[in-house]
Design an enzyme around this catalytic site. Structure first.
Site, PDB file in Angstrom:
ATOM      1  CE1 TYR A  63      53.347   4.018  97.181  1.00  0.00           C
ATOM      2  CE2 TYR A  63      54.670   5.209  98.792  1.00  0.00           C
ATOM      3  CZ  TYR A  63      54.536   4.200  97.860  1.00  0.00           C
ATOM      4  OH  TYR A  63      55.617   3.381  97.583  1.00  0.00           O
TER       5      TYR A  63
ATOM      6  NE  ARG B 123      52.691  -6.347  88.844  1.00  0.00           N
ATOM      7  CZ  ARG B 123      53.529  -5.560  88.133  1.00  0.00           C
ATOM      8  NH1 ARG B 123      53.404  -5.466  86.821  1.00  0.00           N
ATOM      9  NH2 ARG B 123      54.444  -4.844  88.765  1.00  0.00           N
TER      10      ARG B 123
ATOM     11  NE  ARG C 100      57.836  -3.720  98.884  1.00  0.00           N
ATOM     12  CZ  ARG C 100      58.915  -4.204  98.233  1.00  0.00           C
ATOM     13  NH1 ARG C 100      60.108  -3.825  98.576  1.00  0.00           N
ATOM     14  NH2 ARG C 100      58.765  -5.078  97.271  1.00  0.00           N
TER      15      ARG C 100
ATOM     16  CG  PHE D 228      58.195   6.929  76.529  1.00  0.00           C
ATOM     17  CD1 PHE D 228      57.852   8.044  77.274  1.00  0.00           C
ATOM     18  CD2 PHE D 228      59.081   6.020  77.077  1.00  0.00           C
ATOM     19  CE1 PHE D 228      58.360   8.243  78.548  1.00  0.00           C
ATOM     20  CE2 PHE D 228      59.601   6.204  78.348  1.00  0.00           C
ATOM     21  CZ  PHE D 228      59.239   7.315  79.081  1.00  0.00           C
TER      22      PHE D 228
HETATM   23  C1  IN0 Z   1      57.950   5.151  83.858  1.00  0.00           C
HETATM   24  C2  IN0 Z   1      56.637   4.731  83.232  1.00  0.00           C
HETATM   25  C3  IN0 Z   1      56.052   5.785  82.284  1.00  0.00           C
HETATM   26  C4  IN0 Z   1      56.289   5.722  80.935  1.00  0.00           C
HETATM   27  C5  IN0 Z   1      55.691   6.670  80.076  1.00  0.00           C
HETATM   28  C6  IN0 Z   1      54.863   7.668  80.551  1.00  0.00           C
HETATM   29  C7  IN0 Z   1      54.622   7.732  81.944  1.00  0.00           C
HETATM   30  C8  IN0 Z   1      53.761   8.747  82.454  1.00  0.00           C
HETATM   31  C9  IN0 Z   1      53.523   8.792  83.808  1.00  0.00           C
HETATM   32  C10 IN0 Z   1      54.127   7.888  84.678  1.00  0.00           C
HETATM   33  C11 IN0 Z   1      54.965   6.902  84.212  1.00  0.00           C
HETATM   34  C12 IN0 Z   1      55.226   6.798  82.842  1.00  0.00           C
HETATM   35  O1  IN0 Z   1      56.695   3.488  82.548  1.00  0.00           O
HETATM   36  C13 IN0 Z   1      57.442   2.472  83.210  1.00  0.00           C
HETATM   37  C14 IN0 Z   1      57.139   1.168  82.473  1.00  0.00           C
HETATM   38  C15 IN0 Z   1      58.099   0.093  82.971  1.00  0.00           C
HETATM   39  O2  IN0 Z   1      59.151   0.341  83.484  1.00  0.00           O
HETATM   40  N1  IN0 Z   1      57.623  -1.135  82.814  1.00  0.00           N
HETATM   41  C16 IN0 Z   1      58.444  -2.260  83.245  1.00  0.00           C
HETATM   42  C17 IN0 Z   1      57.535  -3.346  83.775  1.00  0.00           C
HETATM   43  C18 IN0 Z   1      57.107  -3.030  85.157  1.00  0.00           C
HETATM   44  O3  IN0 Z   1      56.025  -3.488  85.504  1.00  0.00           O
HETATM   45  O4  IN0 Z   1      57.911  -2.426  85.867  1.00  0.00           O
HETATM   46  C19 IN0 Z   1      59.087  -2.928  82.067  1.00  0.00           C
HETATM   47  O5  IN0 Z   1      60.050  -3.613  82.361  1.00  0.00           O
HETATM   48  O6  IN0 Z   1      58.553  -2.796  80.980  1.00  0.00           O
HETATM   49  C20 IN0 Z   1      57.122   2.375  84.689  1.00  0.00           C
HETATM   50  O7  IN0 Z   1      56.459   1.432  85.133  1.00  0.00           O
HETATM   51  N2  IN0 Z   1      57.640   3.345  85.505  1.00  0.00           N
HETATM   52  C21 IN0 Z   1      58.384   4.453  85.006  1.00  0.00           C
HETATM   53  C22 IN0 Z   1      59.568   4.843  85.664  1.00  0.00           C
HETATM   54  C23 IN0 Z   1      60.312   5.878  85.132  1.00  0.00           C
HETATM   55  C24 IN0 Z   1      59.897   6.530  83.950  1.00  0.00           C
HETATM   56 CL1  IN0 Z   1      60.850   7.805  83.293  1.00  0.00          CL
HETATM   57  C25 IN0 Z   1      58.726   6.160  83.303  1.00  0.00           C
HETATM   58  C26 IN0 Z   1      57.575   3.128  86.971  1.00  0.00           C
HETATM   59  C27 IN0 Z   1      56.429   3.941  87.669  1.00  0.00           C
HETATM   60  C28 IN0 Z   1      56.481   3.584  89.147  1.00  0.00           C
HETATM   61  C29 IN0 Z   1      55.082   3.558  87.115  1.00  0.00           C
HETATM   62  C30 IN0 Z   1      56.637   5.419  87.492  1.00  0.00           C
END
Ligand code: IN0
Length: 409
Positions: A162, A209, A219, A279
């Site tokens: 998942y 969390r 959920r 990043f």
């Molecule tokens: C992310 C990821 C992310 C960033 C960089 C490298 C990654 C490599 C593998 C997987 C994910 C990666 O980072 C964001 C961070 C983010 O959005 N943080 C939120 C706080 C939060 O808790 O949501 C903020 O407001 O700072 C992330 O969590 N995700 C994400 C989504 C799209 C992209 Cl392009 C990169 C979400 C998730 C579900 C972890 C993939």
């Protein structure tokens, strides 16, 4: 009040202050909106609406990666919205998810057309290699999400599956974008195992969390193989009388998530571009700080455990090089180590993975850097100064233009 929560952490107060007045250099976006097309400006406006802090890190990415990651992030958020929208009945959602995926392939689905025309315009303005990565990943995610719409997360293996669909694939997609931009080595895009672990560590931390929030919204993402060892029904953990079994399950899941840290360290140590490193490193250090805050913490079952704003800003400012990231990981694995109780059922597994992580993260360079000792007198002086200037900043913020500004003009 963010600053009050950090009173015991002088460093955080200084960084909150720095962040407030000028942000931190490492994530300062290199963007001039004026030279942008209307549609692209709208996309960045969407991005800044989603998460201010993380949006800044995306806008600080170099070259072609900035727009590619911006569009990828927005497309994923759109997919997320469809998946999350519990109001759409199942029999309609599955085909919908497929059609969202097909939209980018077929450009004809009204949902996106009406909601995010700008995103699809800018999606098509990206280089073909970036479009191919994004649509391939969206397709795999759509199919995976549809699979889990009809079933719960049962085994630990299913949990990995998942998390692969909703976050591992994001890591694999991003890594292929990094290599396609030639800002990172082709190896980064090829090694899908490491990229997958980057996503699994973030997603498992979010799921751990958000136990109560997800429960309250009907959920359930905690794997049955884990909670069924300690209780009959997952929702029992929300009741104080089940606290000890809840903590045992929580600590088991944190221990499982920690197994991705060695891969995260290997992945980050391979990155060569500073903006890509920031990043990728910032969400990972936020995640290990959050995981440490959740470990053996009853608060997980009474609310949402969040790290302090000052702590988040400090981590963001420090996670700009490998030795700093290694010592942050060492610091939080040490913090968890101190909380492992003699009676916790996962004790041996937790101690084992923590010693592996310490070994890998305590490279000689890291030992010297992190904890620089500041004299207590200096500390309170700075705290006082920061608190006063913070009050002053907030007090003057309301001043109409022409009133005395920070420089008394
Ligand atoms: C992310 C990821 C992310 C960033 C960089 C490298 C990654 C490599 C593998 C997987 C994910 C990666 O980072 C964001 C961070 C983010 O959005 N943080 C939120 C706080 C939060 O808790 O949501 C903020 O407001 O700072 C992330 O969590 N995700 C994400 C989504 C799209 C992209 Cl392009 C990169 C979400 C998730 C579900 C972890 C993939």
């Amino acid at each position: 009040m963010d600053i009050l929560k950090s009173l015991g952490h002088p460093e955080e107060i200084i960084n909150l202050f720095k962040y407030k007045i000028g942000g931190c250099r490492s994530v300062m976006p290199k963007l001039d909106y004026d030279s942008m097309s209307e549609t692209l400006r709208t996309c960045y406006a969407y991005l800044n609406q989603t998460s201010r802090s993380f949006a800044a890190v995306i806008q600080a990415l170099d070259g072609e990666l900035r727009h590619a990651v911006c569009i990828f992030y927005l497309v994923l958020r759109a997919l997320d919205t469809v998946e999350d929208d519990m109001s759409i009945p199942l029999e309609k959602k599955v085909p919908l998810l497929f059609s969202v995926v097909h939209y980018f392939m077929l450009f004809c689905f009204y949902f996106m057309l009406f909601c995010f025309p700008q995103i699809s315009v800018e999606f098509r303005n990206l280089g073909q290699e970036y479009q191919d990565v994004i649509s391939d990943i969206c397709h795999q995610m759509g199919v995976g999400m549809a699979e889990f719409l009809e079933k719960k997360v049962s085994s630990m293996e299913e949990w990995d599956k998942y998390c692969h669909y909703v976050a591992g694939l994001v890591g694999i997609g991003l890594s292929r974008l990094f290599s396609a931009s030639q800002l990172e080595d082709t190896e980064v895009g090829r090694d899908t195992e490491l990229a997958n672990s980057m996503g699994l560590f973030l997603q498992k931390t979010n799921i751990i969390r958000d136990y109560l929030e997800d429960q309250q919204e009907g959920r359930a993402f905690w794997p049955q193989e884990a909670w069924s060892q300690f209780t009959e029904r997952l929702e029992d953990f929300a009741h104080p009388q089940h606290l000890s079994s809840a903590l045992s399950c929580l600590n088991l899941l944190v221990t499982d998530a920690l197994h991705h840290v060695p891969d995260v360290i290997t992945y980050l140590s391979r990155l060569r571009n500073q903006s890509v490193f920031n990043f990728c490193a910032i969400p990972q250090v936020m995640a290990i700080a959050t995981l440490s805050a959740c470990y053996n913490n009853p608060q997980v079952f009474q609310g949402v455990v969040k790290i302090r704003k000052g702590q988040a800003v400090t981590l963001m400012m420090q996670a700009t090089n490998m030795s700093a990231v290694l010592s942050i990981i060492a610091q939080y694995s040490q913090e968890i180590l101190q909380k492992v109780s003699v009676t916790d059922p996962s004790r041996e597994k937790t101690l084992h993975i923590l010693s592996l992580i310490r070994e890998k993260s305590l490279s000689p360079a890291a030992l010297s850097s992190r904890a620089h000792h500041i004299s207590p007198v200096y500390v309170s002086a700075v705290m006082l100064l920061a608190a006063l200037s913070w009050q002053y900043l907030n007090a003057t913020a309301g001043q109409p233009p022409g009133g005395a500004d920070m420089h008394g003009h």
